[in-house]
Write an enzyme that holds these catalytic residues in place. Sequence first.
Site, PDB file in Angstrom:
ATOM      1  N   ASP A  71       0.854  -1.196   0.000  1.00 49.91           N
ATOM      2  CA  ASP A  71       0.000   0.000   0.000  1.00 49.91           C
ATOM      3  C   ASP A  71       0.884   1.238   0.000  1.00 49.91           C
ATOM      4  O   ASP A  71       1.889   1.304   0.695  1.00 49.91           O
ATOM      5  CB  ASP A  71      -0.910  -0.009   1.235  1.00 49.91           C
ATOM      6  CG  ASP A  71      -2.062   0.974   1.105  1.00 49.91           C
ATOM      7  OD1 ASP A  71      -3.212   0.525   0.971  1.00 49.91           O
ATOM      8  OD2 ASP A  71      -1.794   2.193   1.141  1.00 49.91           O
ATOM      9  N   ILE A  72       0.507   2.225  -0.805  1.00 48.36           N
ATOM     10  CA  ILE A  72       1.301   3.442  -0.955  1.00 48.36           C
ATOM     11  C   ILE A  72       1.286   4.289   0.315  1.00 48.36           C
ATOM     12  O   ILE A  72       2.167   5.125   0.533  1.00 48.36           O
ATOM     13  CB  ILE A  72       0.792   4.239  -2.179  1.00 48.36           C
ATOM     14  CG1 ILE A  72       1.862   5.111  -2.761  1.00 48.36           C
ATOM     15  CG2 ILE A  72      -0.466   5.015  -1.857  1.00 48.36           C
ATOM     16  CD1 ILE A  72       1.544   5.629  -4.158  1.00 48.36           C
TER      17      ILE A  72
ATOM     18  N   HIS B  85     -10.229  -5.231  -3.613  1.00 48.54           N
ATOM     19  CA  HIS B  85      -8.910  -5.484  -3.016  1.00 48.54           C
ATOM     20  C   HIS B  85      -9.080  -5.896  -1.566  1.00 48.54           C
ATOM     21  O   HIS B  85      -9.995  -5.456  -0.877  1.00 48.54           O
ATOM     22  CB  HIS B  85      -7.993  -4.265  -3.111  1.00 48.54           C
ATOM     23  CG  HIS B  85      -8.619  -2.996  -2.626  1.00 48.54           C
ATOM     24  ND1 HIS B  85      -9.522  -2.283  -3.372  1.00 48.54           N
ATOM     25  CD2 HIS B  85      -8.467  -2.308  -1.469  1.00 48.54           C
ATOM     26  CE1 HIS B  85      -9.900  -1.211  -2.713  1.00 48.54           C
ATOM     27  NE2 HIS B  85      -9.287  -1.210  -1.540  1.00 48.54           N
TER      28      HIS B  85
END
Length: 122
Positions: free
Chosen positions: A33-34, A104
């Site tokens: 995850d960013i 997701h």
Amino acid sequence: MAYDPENIFAKILRDEIPCDKIYEDEHALAFRDINPQTPTHILIIPKGAYVSSDDFTANASEAELAGFLRAVGQVARDAGLVEAGYRFLANHGQDAHQEVAHFHIHIFGGKNLGRMIKPVDK
Ligand code: AMP
């Protein structure tokens, strides 16, 4: 809700934008995850075009369903999270604040995660 092929995870699947990839197979892609919420925060997405958990669980084939869930377990094992523990979740829709309209699953781990979600006003 119709699937928008311009969503950011669709672009990642098409290699139009980069991701920090950690796993890929026939049914799933996993990347970091960013904006991680925990020391380990991984997203796993199916390769098929599904808007959310509702769409995926209603419309994916048996092979996609099984393959995707197997990938979730494999990613958690590969990340070394099994012994200490981890949590996975999927947000569907407005009340859950789903931001990206490609299904997701988040995997959270790497610290004590506390008990479930924070209580909120009913
Ligand atoms: P959700 O609220 O369940 O839809 O979560 C979407 C997640 O996607 C958030 O945790 C974001 O930080 C993450 N995210 C958004 N764009 C990217 C990206 N380009 N690469 C990795 N993670 C992303």
